[in-house]
Structures are given as structure tokens and as C-alpha cells.
Write a protein that holds these residues in place. Structure first.
Motif, PDB file in Angstrom:
ATOM      1  N   GLU A   7       0.865  -1.179   0.000  1.00 44.27           N
ATOM      2  CA  GLU A   7       0.000   0.000   0.000  1.00 44.27           C
ATOM      3  C   GLU A   7       0.902   1.230   0.000  1.00 44.27           C
ATOM      4  O   GLU A   7       2.081   1.145   0.363  1.00 44.27           O
ATOM      5  CB  GLU A   7      -0.905  -0.001   1.237  1.00 44.27           C
ATOM      6  CG  GLU A   7      -1.877  -1.168   1.242  1.00 44.27           C
ATOM      7  CD  GLU A   7      -2.619  -1.349   2.552  1.00 44.27           C
ATOM      8  OE1 GLU A   7      -3.755  -1.858   2.485  1.00 44.27           O
ATOM      9  OE2 GLU A   7      -2.070  -1.021   3.634  1.00 44.27           O
ATOM     10  N   LEU A   8       0.346   2.345  -0.415  1.00 46.70           N
ATOM     11  CA  LEU A   8       1.115   3.583  -0.538  1.00 46.70           C
ATOM     12  C   LEU A   8       0.887   4.467   0.686  1.00 46.70           C
ATOM     13  O   LEU A   8      -0.247   4.840   0.985  1.00 46.70           O
ATOM     14  CB  LEU A   8       0.696   4.345  -1.792  1.00 46.70           C
ATOM     15  CG  LEU A   8       1.500   5.615  -2.044  1.00 46.70           C
ATOM     16  CD1 LEU A   8       2.883   5.263  -2.578  1.00 46.70           C
ATOM     17  CD2 LEU A   8       0.765   6.528  -2.995  1.00 46.70           C
ATOM     18  N   VAL A  46      -7.262   3.852   2.628  1.00 45.21           N
ATOM     19  CA  VAL A  46      -7.072   2.737   3.552  1.00 45.21           C
ATOM     20  C   VAL A  46      -7.089   3.212   5.004  1.00 45.21           C
ATOM     21  O   VAL A  46      -7.792   2.654   5.842  1.00 45.21           O
ATOM     22  CB  VAL A  46      -5.742   1.997   3.245  1.00 45.21           C
ATOM     23  CG1 VAL A  46      -5.468   0.912   4.273  1.00 45.21           C
ATOM     24  CG2 VAL A  46      -5.754   1.424   1.832  1.00 45.21           C
ATOM     25  N   TRP A  47      -6.314   4.262   5.317  1.00 43.72           N
ATOM     26  CA  TRP A  47      -6.140   4.685   6.717  1.00 43.72           C
ATOM     27  C   TRP A  47      -5.576   6.091   6.731  1.00 43.72           C
ATOM     28  O   TRP A  47      -4.882   6.502   5.801  1.00 43.72           O
ATOM     29  CB  TRP A  47      -5.161   3.726   7.393  1.00 43.72           C
ATOM     30  CG  TRP A  47      -4.680   4.150   8.742  1.00 43.72           C
ATOM     31  CD1 TRP A  47      -5.273   3.894   9.946  1.00 43.72           C
ATOM     32  CD2 TRP A  47      -3.470   4.886   9.049  1.00 43.72           C
ATOM     33  NE1 TRP A  47      -4.517   4.428  10.969  1.00 43.72           N
ATOM     34  CE2 TRP A  47      -3.411   5.043  10.443  1.00 43.72           C
ATOM     35  CE3 TRP A  47      -2.455   5.436   8.264  1.00 43.72           C
ATOM     36  CZ2 TRP A  47      -2.367   5.716  11.079  1.00 43.72           C
ATOM     37  CZ3 TRP A  47      -1.418   6.107   8.896  1.00 43.72           C
ATOM     38  CH2 TRP A  47      -1.382   6.239  10.292  1.00 43.72           C
ATOM     39  N   MET A  71      -0.938  12.361   7.354  1.00 44.26           N
ATOM     40  CA  MET A  71      -0.359  11.095   6.930  1.00 44.26           C
ATOM     41  C   MET A  71      -1.497  10.115   6.673  1.00 44.26           C
ATOM     42  O   MET A  71      -2.436  10.027   7.459  1.00 44.26           O
ATOM     43  CB  MET A  71       0.594  10.551   7.997  1.00 44.26           C
ATOM     44  CG  MET A  71       1.295   9.285   7.573  1.00 44.26           C
ATOM     45  SD  MET A  71       2.686   8.813   8.638  1.00 44.26           S
ATOM     46  CE  MET A  71       1.917   8.635  10.224  1.00 44.26           C
ATOM     47  N   SER A  72      -1.390   9.398   5.555  1.00 41.32           N
ATOM     48  CA  SER A  72      -2.427   8.428   5.227  1.00 41.32           C
ATOM     49  C   SER A  72      -1.834   7.293   4.403  1.00 41.32           C
ATOM     50  O   SER A  72      -0.687   7.355   3.962  1.00 41.32           O
ATOM     51  CB  SER A  72      -3.580   9.104   4.471  1.00 41.32           C
ATOM     52  OG  SER A  72      -3.114   9.771   3.321  1.00 41.32           O
ATOM     53  N   GLY A 116      -1.368  -3.524   5.368  1.00 40.21           N
ATOM     54  CA  GLY A 116      -1.702  -3.638   6.787  1.00 40.21           C
ATOM     55  C   GLY A 116      -0.798  -2.854   7.718  1.00 40.21           C
ATOM     56  O   GLY A 116      -1.152  -2.613   8.865  1.00 40.21           O
ATOM     57  N   HIS A 117       0.368  -2.435   7.232  1.00 38.98           N
ATOM     58  CA  HIS A 117       1.287  -1.655   8.073  1.00 38.98           C
ATOM     59  C   HIS A 117       0.782  -0.216   8.189  1.00 38.98           C
ATOM     60  O   HIS A 117       0.387   0.390   7.196  1.00 38.98           O
ATOM     61  CB  HIS A 117       2.690  -1.658   7.471  1.00 38.98           C
ATOM     62  CG  HIS A 117       3.663  -0.780   8.201  1.00 38.98           C
ATOM     63  ND1 HIS A 117       4.143  -1.088   9.448  1.00 38.98           N
ATOM     64  CD2 HIS A 117       4.236   0.406   7.857  1.00 38.98           C
ATOM     65  CE1 HIS A 117       4.977  -0.127   9.843  1.00 38.98           C
ATOM     66  NE2 HIS A 117       5.048   0.789   8.896  1.00 38.98           N
ATOM     67  N   ARG A 118       0.816   0.330   9.389  1.00 41.22           N
ATOM     68  CA  ARG A 118       0.431   1.719   9.619  1.00 41.22           C
ATOM     69  C   ARG A 118       1.670   2.451  10.113  1.00 41.22           C
ATOM     70  O   ARG A 118       2.159   2.210  11.210  1.00 41.22           O
ATOM     71  CB  ARG A 118      -0.709   1.821  10.639  1.00 41.22           C
ATOM     72  CG  ARG A 118      -1.963   1.050  10.219  1.00 41.22           C
ATOM     73  CD  ARG A 118      -2.509   1.549   8.880  1.00 41.22           C
ATOM     74  NE  ARG A 118      -3.559   0.700   8.355  1.00 41.22           N
ATOM     75  CZ  ARG A 118      -3.442  -0.037   7.249  1.00 41.22           C
ATOM     76  NH1 ARG A 118      -2.311  -0.038   6.566  1.00 41.22           N
ATOM     77  NH2 ARG A 118      -4.444  -0.771   6.826  1.00 41.22           N
TER      78      ARG A 118
END
Length: 167
Positions: A7-8, A46-47, A71-72, A116-118
């Protein structure tokens, strides 16, 4: 359909021209919630980093109380670019000079994270500093000079090209 492995992540920063509770930042603060809600509903979102108030204005980077962070994490460069440059968000980007000091150094950095990493604020700060020091690389890059996800066909081609044509 294969499971997405990467994910970016993105970080952008800005030094505010006045305190958050000032008249100068009234429109900015008033639109945090609607713009964050727009992001939350955007395709590919995503987040995002947020505190109990639902935004990221309480987070600090580089021990600077005037520096705000955003940050996202997104599913792709394309989905993030779509949100940034074609949604209602773009109207607020056009007004950024009203609210933020123009900085001479890079204020945005992108990088790939395992699905899945934040990322933490510290990780994001390291990526931004690396991009400022080394320019765009696969470790930290920009919209203007993007790098493909590590497991993409484009990444393999880029790696082969780097091997065949060393700088």
C-alpha cells in the motif's frame, strides 16, 4: 484476484501562518472534518493518522509546534492522486498559501508499506528527510518521480534497468 501486498503511504507537512484558533486559520480548521470525511470515503483510501478529535492537528514532527502533519495510506498512487488533484480537496490545496508558510524543502513524501502496516510519525519523518537528502528513490519518492510497488512488474523492470545501466 491476488491479495494486495503493498500500500502507498504519504506524509505532507506544513508550517501554519498563525495559531490554529486564529482568525487566519478559521476556514482551514472549519474544513478539516469535511475534507477528512471526503478522504475517508474516497476510492482507494485505507487509513489516516488521527487523534481522538478525528484529525491530526495534535501530532508533532521535528519538535516543531507550528508544523502540522497529514499522513495516510492508500491502495495506489493513482487513487491518492485522484483524491488530491480531482476531488473537492483540490480547492483547499489552492488556498494553502493562506494557511501555510511556503517552505523551500520538500513537504510531501510517498513510500510503499506492506499491506496492513500503519506508519509512525517517526517513520514518516525519516522518509521525508531521506527524500530531501537523496532525492526520489524507491525508499522515498514524490508524485512527480514515483516508484512502483516492490512486487510489481514495473519494479522488476526498473531493477533490471538499474543493473544494466549503473549511474
Amino acid at each position: 484476484m491476488p491479495v494486495q501486498q503493498w500500500e502507498l503511504a504519504q506524509l505532507n507537512i506544513g508550517t501554519i501562518v498563525a495559531p490554529l484558533d486564529s482568525a487566519e486559520l478559521k476556514d482551514f480548521v472549519a474544513n478539516l472534518e469535511p475534507i477528512n470525511a471526503l478522504a475517508d470515503q474516497a476510492p482507494g483510501f485505507v487509513w489516516r493518522l488521527q487523534d481522538d478529535a478525528g484529525d491530526a492537528t495534535s501530532f508533532r514532527l521535528f519538535d516543531d509546534d507550528q508544523l502540522l502533519v497529514n499522513m495516510s495510506v492508500w491502495s495506489s498512487i493513482e487513487t491518492l492522486a485522484d483524491f488530491v488533484y480531482t476531488s473537492a480537496h483540490v480547492e483547499f490545496m489552492r488556498r494553502r498559501r493562506e494557511w501555510f508558510v511556503k517552505l523551500d524543502a520538500a513537504i510531501t513524501v510517498l513510500w510503499w508499506v506492506p499491506a496492513g502496516h500503519r506508519p509512525s510519525i517517526e517513520e514518516a519523518g525519516e522518509r521525508l528527510l531521506a527524500m530531501r537528502a537523496d532525492g526520489p528513490t524507491s525508499y522515498a519518492f514524490t508524485f512527480r518521480d514515483p516508484f512502483p510497488a516492490p512486487d510489481s512488474a514495473d519494479a522488476a523492470t526498473k531493477a533490471d534497468d538499474d543493473w544494466l545501466c549503473p549511474a
